[in-house]
Design a protein around this motif. Sequence first.
Motif, mmCIF file in Angstrom:
data_model
loop_
_atom_site.group_PDB
_atom_site.id
_atom_site.type_symbol
_atom_site.label_atom_id
_atom_site.label_comp_id
_atom_site.label_asym_id
_atom_site.label_seq_id
_atom_site.Cartn_x
_atom_site.Cartn_y
_atom_site.Cartn_z
ATOM 1 N N LYS A 108 -124.309 44.294 29.332
ATOM 2 C CA LYS A 108 -123.628 45.338 28.563
ATOM 3 C C LYS A 108 -122.787 46.272 29.429
ATOM 4 N N ASN A 109 -123.280 46.641 30.605
ATOM 5 C CA ASN A 109 -122.617 47.665 31.408
ATOM 6 C C ASN A 109 -121.745 47.137 32.527
ATOM 7 N N GLU A 110 -122.099 45.986 33.084
ATOM 8 C CA GLU A 110 -121.310 45.441 34.192
ATOM 9 C C GLU A 110 -120.293 44.402 33.738
ATOM 10 N N LEU A 111 -120.608 43.698 32.654
ATOM 11 C CA LEU A 111 -119.690 42.667 32.163
ATOM 12 C C LEU A 111 -119.043 43.035 30.837
ATOM 13 N N ASP A 112 -119.489 44.142 30.239
ATOM 14 C CA ASP A 112 -118.993 44.549 28.922
ATOM 15 C C ASP A 112 -119.116 43.396 27.921
ATOM 16 N N GLY A 113 -120.270 42.739 27.956
ATOM 17 C CA GLY A 113 -120.471 41.554 27.134
ATOM 18 C C GLY A 113 -121.221 41.829 25.847
ATOM 19 N N LEU A 114 -121.368 40.777 25.048
ATOM 20 C CA LEU A 114 -122.064 40.836 23.771
ATOM 21 C C LEU A 114 -123.425 40.156 23.891
ATOM 22 N N ILE A 115 -124.351 40.557 23.024
ATOM 23 C CA ILE A 115 -125.664 39.923 22.965
ATOM 24 C C ILE A 115 -125.848 39.286 21.588
ATOM 25 N N LEU A 116 -126.125 37.994 21.586
ATOM 26 C CA LEU A 116 -126.411 37.244 20.365
ATOM 27 C C LEU A 116 -127.896 36.893 20.357
ATOM 28 N N TYR A 117 -128.584 37.291 19.295
ATOM 29 C CA TYR A 117 -130.011 36.980 19.152
ATOM 30 C C TYR A 117 -130.192 35.778 18.230
ATOM 31 N N ILE A 118 -131.087 34.862 18.605
ATOM 32 C CA ILE A 118 -131.344 33.683 17.783
ATOM 33 C C ILE A 118 -132.847 33.551 17.532
ATOM 34 N N ASP A 119 -133.180 33.248 16.284
ATOM 35 C CA ASP A 119 -134.558 32.895 15.951
ATOM 36 C C ASP A 119 -134.522 31.638 15.085
ATOM 37 N N LYS A 120 -135.603 30.891 15.126
ATOM 38 C CA LYS A 120 -135.672 29.599 14.432
ATOM 39 C C LYS A 120 -136.953 29.508 13.627
ATOM 40 N N CYS A 121 -136.857 28.914 12.452
ATOM 41 C CA CYS A 121 -138.055 28.757 11.632
ATOM 42 C C CYS A 121 -138.319 27.280 11.345
ATOM 43 N N ASN A 122 -139.573 26.976 11.133
ATOM 44 C CA ASN A 122 -139.991 25.686 10.605
ATOM 45 C C ASN A 122 -140.433 25.902 9.166
ATOM 46 N N ILE A 123 -140.169 24.934 8.312
ATOM 47 C CA ILE A 123 -140.609 25.020 6.929
ATOM 48 C C ILE A 123 -141.946 24.296 6.814
ATOM 49 N N ILE A 124 -143.002 25.063 6.601
ATOM 50 C CA ILE A 124 -144.353 24.501 6.500
ATOM 51 C C ILE A 124 -144.932 24.845 5.126
ATOM 52 N N LYS A 125 -145.169 23.795 4.352
ATOM 53 C CA LYS A 125 -145.683 23.965 2.978
ATOM 54 C C LYS A 125 -144.817 24.935 2.184
ATOM 55 N N THR A 160 -138.454 40.254 24.507
ATOM 56 C CA THR A 160 -137.615 39.816 23.391
ATOM 57 C C THR A 160 -137.452 40.886 22.313
ATOM 58 N N PRO A 161 -138.518 41.586 21.895
ATOM 59 C CA PRO A 161 -138.324 42.643 20.889
ATOM 60 C C PRO A 161 -137.387 43.759 21.356
ATOM 61 N N LYS A 162 -137.418 44.083 22.641
ATOM 62 C CA LYS A 162 -136.528 45.111 23.184
ATOM 63 C C LYS A 162 -135.074 44.636 23.108
ATOM 64 N N LEU A 163 -134.850 43.383 23.486
ATOM 65 C CA LEU A 163 -133.498 42.836 23.461
ATOM 66 C C LEU A 163 -132.969 42.732 22.037
ATOM 67 N N GLU A 164 -133.861 42.398 21.105
ATOM 68 C CA GLU A 164 -133.447 42.241 19.707
ATOM 69 C C GLU A 164 -132.836 43.528 19.158
ATOM 70 N N LYS A 165 -133.291 44.668 19.678
ATOM 71 C CA LYS A 165 -132.774 45.956 19.216
ATOM 72 C C LYS A 165 -131.374 46.263 19.760
ATOM 73 N N MET A 166 -130.929 45.492 20.763
ATOM 74 C CA MET A 166 -129.645 45.763 21.416
ATOM 75 C C MET A 166 -128.531 44.822 20.980
ATOM 76 N N VAL A 167 -128.840 43.878 20.092
ATOM 77 C CA VAL A 167 -127.906 42.787 19.841
ATOM 78 C C VAL A 167 -126.674 43.235 19.069
ATOM 79 N N ASP A 168 -125.602 42.477 19.254
ATOM 80 C CA ASP A 168 -124.372 42.689 18.499
ATOM 81 C C ASP A 168 -124.338 41.826 17.250
ATOM 82 N N CYS A 169 -125.069 40.712 17.292
ATOM 83 C CA CYS A 169 -125.087 39.789 16.164
ATOM 84 C C CYS A 169 -126.362 38.945 16.243
ATOM 85 N N SER A 170 -126.872 38.505 15.085
ATOM 86 C CA SER A 170 -128.095 37.698 15.046
ATOM 87 C C SER A 170 -127.894 36.437 14.215
ATOM 88 N N ILE A 171 -128.588 35.384 14.605
ATOM 89 C CA ILE A 171 -128.585 34.127 13.858
ATOM 90 C C ILE A 171 -130.034 33.727 13.590
#
Length: 205
Positions: free
Chosen positions: A126-143, A160-171
């Motif tokens: 965020k501070n040295e590269l002025d970049g974006l953070i994309l968060y990804i989570d995945k689910c399995n369908i069980i029953k 991971t929970p700390k990073l999730e609060k900083m994201v620019d976008c989530s999938i």
Amino acid sequence: MKKNCLIISICGNAQVGKDLAFTLIKQSLPHLIVTRYAFADKLKSEMTNFLLDKFDINVWNCSVKEKALIRGILVQFGLIKRNQTKGRYFIEQIKNNIKCDNFSDVIVISDLRYCYFKKDEHFFIKNELDGLILYIDKCNIIKGKKVWSTPANEEEEINTPKLEKMVDCSIYWEDCGGNKDKIEKKCLPHIQKFIQYLQNKKYIK
């Protein structure tokens, strides 16, 4: 680094599809040069011979089961290096490589994991590269119910929970088990929406 190069970092628990996301981002931007970097590449290169010699496992080309067997060793080695440098050891390796990259239009750092030290990976992005953070989570369908990913170790549970609060976008997508047709149908649309977000924000054309 090329002027106006977009930096995207990807965070999330192990096995949620961070490398898949890079592949689909690259596929969705054929008019741009999209390059992958990873903090863990230096770690893997330093541990390659040891893991081959002691366990006959190639860290660059191993199964999910083999990766699970050696993950603890990789994490502990990485933690020692991180603690010795307040989180900067692997950052400095990737920083030099990115600085010398004068060709890429988009750089994807596919393994953002740490937000512990003051100038840790999150600070670098965020501070040295002025970049974006994309968060990804995945689910399995069980029953008929969605079961989301869980941390693979204590480090993920803390960071991971700390990073999730900083994201620019989530999938949030469904596990496709490597099936190309399912990936095309269920995962690619999420990436296409992310690309649209980048275009709307004028990060890319």
